[in-house]
Structure formats: C-alpha cells, structure tokens
Design an enzyme around this catalytic site. Structure first.
Site, PDB file in Angstrom:
ATOM      1  N   LYS A  43       6.042   4.964  -6.640  1.00  0.00           N
ATOM      2  CA  LYS A  43       4.796   4.861  -7.617  1.00  0.00           C
ATOM      3  C   LYS A  43       3.469   5.355  -7.064  1.00  0.00           C
ATOM      4  CE  LYS A  43       4.874   0.235  -5.941  1.00  0.00           C
ATOM      5  NZ  LYS A  43       5.348  -1.220  -6.197  1.00  0.00           N
ATOM      6  N   TYR A 267     -27.346   5.317   7.414  1.00  0.00           N
ATOM      7  CA  TYR A 267     -27.866   4.575   6.714  1.00  0.00           C
ATOM      8  C   TYR A 267     -27.960   2.969   7.088  1.00  0.00           C
ATOM      9  CZ  TYR A 267     -27.116   7.915   2.643  1.00  0.00           C
ATOM     10  OH  TYR A 267     -27.253   8.823   2.029  1.00  0.00           O
TER      11      TYR A 267
HETATM   12  C1  LIG Z   1       6.258  -1.115  -4.954  1.00  0.00           C
HETATM   13  C2  LIG Z   1       7.647  -1.831  -5.405  1.00  0.00           C
HETATM   14  C3  LIG Z   1       8.541  -1.841  -4.439  1.00  0.00           C
HETATM   15  C4  LIG Z   1       8.705  -1.143  -3.380  1.00  0.00           C
HETATM   16  O1  LIG Z   1       7.813  -1.867  -2.418  1.00  0.00           O
HETATM   17  P1  LIG Z   1       7.758  -1.562  -0.787  1.00  0.00           P
HETATM   18  O2  LIG Z   1       7.331  -2.794  -0.220  1.00  0.00           O
HETATM   19  O3  LIG Z   1       6.932  -0.523  -0.790  1.00  0.00           O
HETATM   20  O4  LIG Z   1       9.079  -1.192  -0.334  1.00  0.00           O
HETATM   21  C5  LIG Z   1       9.750  -2.485  -4.935  1.00  0.00           C
HETATM   22  N1  LIG Z   1      10.036  -3.014  -6.185  1.00  0.00           N
HETATM   23  C6  LIG Z   1       9.012  -3.114  -6.908  1.00  0.00           C
HETATM   24  C7  LIG Z   1       9.212  -3.883  -8.175  1.00  0.00           C
HETATM   25  C8  LIG Z   1       7.728  -2.562  -6.448  1.00  0.00           C
HETATM   26  O5  LIG Z   1       6.710  -2.881  -7.667  1.00  0.00           O
END
Ligand SMILES: *Cc1c(COP(=O)(O)O)cnc(C)c1O
Length: 394
Positions: A43, A267
């Site tokens: 994702k 800044y």
């Molecule tokens: C993002 C996510 C993962 C992966 O998590 P990591 O800690 O990056 O391994 C697994 N399951 C769901 C439902 C997620 O949203």
C-alpha cells in the site's frame, strides 16, 4: 564526481535496491512455519518505495499474493504488468467493486456495508466475487463485529461470494509485552468458531503484520501480511529484528560557504556559528519529505561521517556544517537516509527525532524525489514525476 543517475535531475534521489528486497523476502520466509507464505503489503506505493517495482520482484520470487489499501493501488500494479492476485484492504465503492470483476482482484470485506455492496454487485452481475472477510478482533476500526456475523452467514450462504480467507489485524503487535495481541488472537478464534457453527469457514487465515511475523506468531498454514520488514525497517517498538534497508536517500552538496563566527543560518536565525564555519547547502527540503523537525537535530553522512544539520530545514534546502571535513566541496555525495560504508542513518533514527514511526518517514519522501531502481535482474531505471521532460532533452 557525481553519483546522480541522470544529469537532467537535481542530484537528489532515493535509490531502491530490489535485490535487498528479495533477500529480505527470503529471510522473512525462513521465519514462517510449514505451509505458510508471505502476502506482500504494497500500500501507499510500497511505503514510498514503488509498488509496481516491488510487485515485480514479488512475482519473480513467487509470492502468492499482494495486498494494497486502495483499489486504485491494485489497478496501478496490474497496469504495471503484474498478474498476481491482489487483496484490497480498504473500503470500496460500488464502481470499484464492478471494476474489480475478472481481474484477479480479491476484495477485503471490512464491514457490513461492503459485505452488502459486494454481495449486491455479485448478484446483479451474475458473478462469483472472491473475498477475504475481515473480523474486528480489537482494533476497533475495520472488520466485522460479533453482531455482524449473522449477516455474514446469511449473505455467504448463496455462493455469490467466494470466501477464500478470514483475517484480522493486530493493534499492538509491535510491543511484545502487551497481552492485547493474545487477547485479539483469542477473540479472532472465538469469532471464527461462531462463523463455523453458522456454516461459514475459509481455507485460509491471516492475522500477522511484520511485528507479529518476526515474533513468530504466524500459525502453520496462515499467511503473513508483511510490509515494513521487507523494506528492512524495524517493526518492533524496541527491537533488533531489522533486515537490510532497501532504500537509500542521497543527494550532493551544491555549494559550500565560509562563514565567520556568530553568523546566522536560515529562517528564524535559529542557528549561529560558534566558530569560523564551512556550511554546505543540500538541494533537499521539507517539500521532499525531509522533515522540518530535523532542523538543528538531523544528521547526514558525508565520506562515512556524521555531519549535523544546522539551521532550519526549508522547503527546498538543508544546510549542514562541514567545518570538520575541510576537503569536501560542491558535488560531494551525501547520504540523507541509509548506509554510507559502515555508518547508517536509519528510518528509525529520523522517526525518533521527528516523533513518528519509520512507516511515515518512508511515506513522506515525496514524489518530487526520483526513485532509482537497481537490481532485480534489470538495468537501472528511474521513476520521476518529471520523467515527461526527459525525452525533450537532446
Ligand atoms: C499495512 C498493513 C499490514 C502490513 O503491516 P507491516 O507492519 O508493514 O507489516 C498488514 N495488514 C494490514 C491490514 C495493514 O493495513
């Protein structure tokens, strides 16, 4: 000497080592019990690393399934030529469910609304839609609650939905001392038993993220939904399970300026030189995802040595104090994140200094930073939002 990949770009880039990703995948697979495999979570563009490129590695390494948050993230990976099944973890619209048909997408059912929606589309289109059913075992966010299980049993009875897996997500697996993960495991079991008694079961289950996977909480035959660990970052709050970092964010000095003692920098004049100083300017800033909270706190690597950020991080520029490295000049390579020889600035280090987690450090490296891909059995490739201009150069 320039290490930048292409002279048309500003020499600031994130280099992604696809072979390191493949090695991390192999290392994670070693931790899994018999019959289990990895579902690679890609994702948010593979946490900023590039979902399509990582998905191609997964395909080559015969990962059985990918997962993304958004439906459009699944489409993007498919457009990139990857044929693997892709599970969508987020909420869905009616049009997305329709568009998902026949393209090897698996819809994560995250609540009664999406269950009804997907069932309705399957019925209307005369199709069987593959789904994974999410149960809320304690995250309190997505997934069916105990009260929704009757509805699930009712809608899964007519064969319109192909229930391939049941899953849940842990809220605090990153803290091994928190008994909440055990509580969630028990509740997940209980909810699956309720479904079983109502005649609903699935051939596959998955509950572990990276943290639970490195803690070896994956049950035999279950899948492990792993994102962060494959990128070589640390999923535990205080752990040393980190694999090989996949991303290296680098730039070059664009100018070095000699300042007298007691001169201001940047800044807000938050820094004043305490001695005659050589200050190097780097062409990177918070618009690239270099956090402004690293002002006067961050460090970069030059010639394998830590060099302090001085003054405020601005939108496009960062200043560092190279007084103790008299030989460096314009064009000198700089590592912002990642390894330089045996020294490393980790995503955890940035996260600690900016009050966040490595996930966010990666996700915030903006689209203005070109991604350079090495390895994966292919020649070097660059992905940049400015790629449209490259072909215009003679
Ligand atoms: C993002 C996510 C993962 C992966 O998590 P990591 O800690 O990056 O391994 C697994 N399951 C769901 C439902 C997620 O949203």
């Amino acid at each position: 000497m320039s290490t930048a990949p292409d002279a048309i770009y500003r020499p600031t880039f994130a280099e992604i080592d696809l072979d390191a990703y493949a090695r991390n995948l192999a290392a994670i697979r070693q931790l899994l019990p018999p019959g289990s495999d990895v579902m690679a979570v890609l994702k948010a563009d593979g946490y900023g690393h590039g979902a399509v490129e990582l998905a191609r590695v997964c395909e080559r390494e015969q990962v059985p399934m990918l997962a993304v948050a958004l439906f459009e993230e699944a489409l993007e990976i498919r457009r990139g030529g990857v044929a693997l099944p892709i599970l969508t973890l987020g909420a869905l619209t009616h049009d997305q469910v329709k568009r998902s048909l026949g393209d090897n997408f698996i819809l994560g059912i995250t609540g009664p609304e999406s269950l009804r929606l997907v069932h309705q589309v399957a019925t209307a289109e005369g199709k069987v839609i593959p789904i994974h059913l999410k149960l809320d075992s304690g995250m309190g966010r997505m997934g069916l609650a105990v009260d929704d299980l009757d509805l699930a049993a009712a809608l899964l009875g007519d064969g319109r939905l192909d229930l391939q897996a049941i899953y849940t997500h842990y809220a605090n697996a990153s803290d091994p001392s928190d008994p909440f993960t055990t509580f969630q495991q028990q509740r997940f079991d209980e909810m699956r038993n309720i479904l079983m008694r109502a005649g609903v079961s699935a051939p596959l289950h998955h509950s572990a993220n990276s943290a639970a996977t490195v803690r070896r909480l994956v049950a035999p035959g279950d899948m492990a939904r792993v994102g962060l660990s494959l990128l070589g970052a640390e999923p535990l709050d205080a752990g040393t399970t980190r694999l090989e970092p996949v991303l290296r964010w680098a730039t070059e000095i664009v100018r070095v300026k000699q300042l007298a003692a007691n001169e201001a920098i940047g800044y807000g004049t938050t820094y004043r030189t305490s001695r005659p100083s050589r200050i190097a300017t780097l062409p990177v800033g918070y618009a690239d995802g270099y956090d402004r909270l690293l002002s006067n706190r961050g460090e970069v690597l030059i010639r394998g040595r830590r060099v302090p950020v001085v003054g405020r991080v601005s939108m496009d520029l960062v200043t560092v104090d190279v007084t103790d490295l008299p030989e460096v000049a314009s064009g000198e390579p700089v590592v912002l994140l990642g390894r330089d020889g045996i020294v490393e600035i980790s995503a955890e280090e940035h996260a600690e200094k900016t009050g966040t987690i490595p996930y966010e450090v990666f996700c915030r490296i903006s689209a203005r930073v070109p991604r350079v891909y090495r390895g994966g059995g292919a020649p070097l490739r660059i992905r940049s939002r400015f790629a449209c201009f490259v072909s215009e150069v003679p």
